[in-house]
Design an enzyme around this catalytic site. Structure first.
Site, PDB file in Angstrom:
ATOM      1  N   ASP A   1      70.940 -20.288  62.646  1.00  0.00           N
ATOM      2  CA  ASP A   1      72.394 -20.402  62.583  1.00  0.00           C
ATOM      3  C   ASP A   1      73.018 -19.023  62.865  1.00  0.00           C
ATOM      4  O   ASP A   1      72.588 -18.013  62.298  1.00  0.00           O
ATOM      5  CB  ASP A   1      72.771 -20.879  61.163  1.00  0.00           C
ATOM      6  CG  ASP A   1      74.231 -21.269  61.007  1.00  0.00           C
ATOM      7  OD1 ASP A   1      74.889 -21.609  62.016  1.00  0.00           O
ATOM      8  OD2 ASP A   1      74.708 -21.268  59.841  1.00  0.00           O
TER       9      ASP A   1
ATOM     10  N   GLU B   1      78.472 -20.443  71.723  1.00  0.00           N
ATOM     11  CA  GLU B   1      79.812 -20.628  71.143  1.00  0.00           C
ATOM     12  C   GLU B   1      80.865 -19.987  72.025  1.00  0.00           C
ATOM     13  O   GLU B   1      80.712 -18.869  72.499  1.00  0.00           O
ATOM     14  CB  GLU B   1      79.896 -20.029  69.731  1.00  0.00           C
ATOM     15  CG  GLU B   1      81.319 -20.143  69.144  1.00  0.00           C
ATOM     16  CD  GLU B   1      81.408 -19.827  67.653  1.00  0.00           C
ATOM     17  OE1 GLU B   1      80.607 -20.379  66.889  1.00  0.00           O
ATOM     18  OE2 GLU B   1      82.288 -19.036  67.276  1.00  0.00           O
TER      19      GLU B   1
ATOM     20  N   HIS C   1      84.947 -21.115  58.336  1.00  0.00           N
ATOM     21  CA  HIS C   1      83.837 -21.185  57.386  1.00  0.00           C
ATOM     22  C   HIS C   1      84.344 -21.025  55.949  1.00  0.00           C
ATOM     23  O   HIS C   1      85.405 -20.458  55.723  1.00  0.00           O
ATOM     24  CB  HIS C   1      82.826 -20.081  57.668  1.00  0.00           C
ATOM     25  CG  HIS C   1      82.057 -20.293  58.938  1.00  0.00           C
ATOM     26  ND1 HIS C   1      82.336 -19.600  60.087  1.00  0.00           N
ATOM     27  CD2 HIS C   1      81.034 -21.126  59.244  1.00  0.00           C
ATOM     28  CE1 HIS C   1      81.499 -19.991  61.048  1.00  0.00           C
ATOM     29  NE2 HIS C   1      80.705 -20.919  60.561  1.00  0.00           N
TER      30      HIS C   1
ATOM     31  N   HIS D   1      81.422 -26.250  63.737  1.00  0.00           N
ATOM     32  CA  HIS D   1      81.141 -25.372  62.590  1.00  0.00           C
ATOM     33  C   HIS D   1      82.249 -25.567  61.552  1.00  0.00           C
ATOM     34  O   HIS D   1      83.260 -26.205  61.819  1.00  0.00           O
ATOM     35  CB  HIS D   1      81.085 -23.905  63.052  1.00  0.00           C
ATOM     36  CG  HIS D   1      79.808 -23.564  63.726  1.00  0.00           C
ATOM     37  ND1 HIS D   1      78.876 -22.724  63.163  1.00  0.00           N
ATOM     38  CD2 HIS D   1      79.287 -23.970  64.903  1.00  0.00           C
ATOM     39  CE1 HIS D   1      77.839 -22.630  63.975  1.00  0.00           C
ATOM     40  NE2 HIS D   1      78.057 -23.372  65.051  1.00  0.00           N
TER      41      HIS D   1
HETATM   42  P1  13P Z   1      81.118 -24.649  56.024  1.00  0.00           P
HETATM   43  O1  13P Z   1      81.423 -23.329  55.396  1.00  0.00           O
HETATM   44  O2  13P Z   1      82.379 -25.425  56.281  1.00  0.00           O
HETATM   45  O3  13P Z   1      80.129 -25.446  55.255  1.00  0.00           O
HETATM   46  O4  13P Z   1      80.486 -24.351  57.481  1.00  0.00           O
HETATM   47  C1  13P Z   1      79.128 -24.028  57.620  1.00  0.00           C
HETATM   48  C2  13P Z   1      78.791 -23.526  58.995  1.00  0.00           C
HETATM   49  O5  13P Z   1      79.531 -23.623  59.956  1.00  0.00           O
HETATM   50  C3  13P Z   1      77.460 -22.897  59.139  1.00  0.00           C
HETATM   51  O6  13P Z   1      77.267 -22.381  60.430  1.00  0.00           O
HETATM   52  O1  G3H Z   2      78.011 -19.979  58.875  1.00  0.00           O
HETATM   53  C1  G3H Z   2      77.814 -19.662  57.733  1.00  0.00           C
HETATM   54  C2  G3H Z   2      76.873 -20.395  56.858  1.00  0.00           C
HETATM   55  O2  G3H Z   2      77.593 -20.999  55.818  1.00  0.00           O
HETATM   56  C3  G3H Z   2      75.817 -19.452  56.366  1.00  0.00           C
HETATM   57  O3  G3H Z   2      76.396 -18.483  55.574  1.00  0.00           O
HETATM   58  O4  G3H Z   2      75.709 -16.276  56.474  1.00  0.00           O
HETATM   59  O5  G3H Z   2      76.370 -16.569  54.066  1.00  0.00           O
HETATM   60  O6  G3H Z   2      74.194 -17.497  54.908  1.00  0.00           O
HETATM   61  P1  G3H Z   2      75.607 -17.109  55.231  1.00  0.00           P
HETATM   62 ZN    ZN Z   3      79.027 -21.690  61.409  1.00  0.00          ZN
HETATM   63 NA    NA Z   4      81.492 -17.022  66.434  1.00  0.00          NA
END
Ligand code: 13P
Ligand code: G3H
Ligand code: ZN
Ligand code: NA
Length: 319
Positions: free
Chosen positions: A82, A141, A188, A222
């Site tokens: 991710d 993206e 996010h 996302h």
């Molecule tokens: P949320 O914060 O809405 O759960 O999104 C997660 C995300 O996009 C991880 O890449």
């Molecule tokens: O995109 C964000 C996901 O929620 C992961 O978050 O980078 O804090 O692990 P993190």
């Molecule tokens: Zn994300």
């Molecule tokens: Na981005």
């Protein structure tokens, strides 16, 4: 078994459903995802951020997800990086055994400075060449979300911008990405919207336009946690302090799925479920101190959210 994400998303496109991508940082989270997948007979996308890889250590994290595949031979699992922020991050994920990577080239490695369109195309194209030679899927993206990119969630810093459909088309054609994350107004984290969103909060017209022009590129949403009030309430009831907030309504995601969205990223809802369950044990039985006493209900609470999303996204029954 572990499979490429492309395989799961191609199947989803054929079946007209979406696949939730749930973040994994530890054993309980991958177990929760697999409990939900078994219950609903769903394919799985388990994804790890750079932060997750650091927290759990690469090898622990890889082996946990590998164990999930070994223990569940009938469930296809894609292991996805991710928000990879550089060629090197994606390369190291592939070396570890991930079957899919996101090259998030919308911002520079610092996560703060916008890249030019050409820079994003160039780094993503490089990742695609490298990954495809090894049978690994690539998500790119175009556009900038709030949240992770700006570190502040809703409210924003002015960096976020809605994806331009012409740029999305050119980006997909020039990079050859399998899946494309677009920015249509989500961010996010828990603080996405300060009031109950009506039917027009997201730029669905942009999504629909992009899907019409790129019918074979799997679209990714996302920031797709719904931040349900009942999960917020449990956290707050047991001593938490969350400000009132709203997430992405599930019906909006379902409308997206009708229009080419195949991967839906959800992390925050699971974080809320876990935290609420742990707080409840601490508040109700403060004499307890065996981690299993709170990690067991925490894992079950996450599994419940994941199973619900799997049904809502339509992937249930498609393992
Ligand atoms: P949320 O914060 O809405 O759960 O999104 C997660 C995300 O996009 C991880 O890449
Ligand atoms: O995109 C964000 C996901 O929620 C992961 O978050 O980078 O804090 O692990 P993190
Ligand atoms: Zn994300
Ligand atoms: Na981005």
């Amino acid at each position: 078994p572990l499979v490429s994400m492309r395989q799961l998303l191609d199947e989803a496109a054929k079946g007209g459903y979406g696949v939730g991508a749930f973040n994994v940082n530890d054993m309980e989270q991958i177990q929760a995802i697999m409990m939900a997948a078994k219950e609903t007979n769903s394919p799985v996308i388990a994804q790890a951020s750079r932060g997750a890889r650091k927290f759990a250590e690469d090898l622990y994290l890889f082996k946990l997800i590998e164990a999930a595949a070994e223990l569940n031979p009938d469930i296809p699992i894609a292991m996805h990086q991710d928000h990879g922020n550089s060629f090197e991050t994606c390369k190291s994920a592939i070396a570890l055994g991930f079957t899919s990577v996101m090259m998030d080239g919308s911002l520079k490695e610092d996560g703060k400075t916008p890249t030019t369109f050409e820079e994003n195309v160039e780094v993503t194209r490089r990742v695609v060449d490298y990954a495809h030679e090894r049978g690994v899927t690539v998500e790119g993206e175009i556009g900038v979300l709030g949240g992770v990119e700006d570190g502040h969630g809703a409210g924003g810093t002015g960096l976020e911008h809605i994806t331009d459909p012409d740029q999305a088309v050119e980006f997909a054609e020039r990079t050859g990405v399998d899946a494309l994350a677009i920015a249509i107004g989500t961010s996010h984290g828990a603080y996405k919207f300060t009031k109950k969103p009506d039917g027009s909060v997201l730029k669905m017209d942009v999504l629909i336009q992009i899907h019409k022009r790129l019918p074979h590129t799997h679209l990714v949403m996302h920031g797709s946690s719904s931040v349900p009030k009942d999960l917020q309430d449990i956290v707050n009831q047991y001593g938490g302090h969350l400000k009132q907030t709203w997430g992405v309504p599930v019906e909006e995601i379902q409308l997206g799925i009708k229009n080419g969205v195949r991967k839906i990223n959800v992390d925050t809802d699971n974080r809320l479920a876990i935290t609420g369950a742990i707080r409840k044990v601490f508040a109700e039985t403060p004499e307890k101190f065996d981690p299993r006493d709170y990690l067991t209900p925490a894992r079950a609470a996450m599994a419940k959210v994941v199973a619900q999303r799997m049904r809502e996204f339509g992937q249930a029954g498609h393992a």
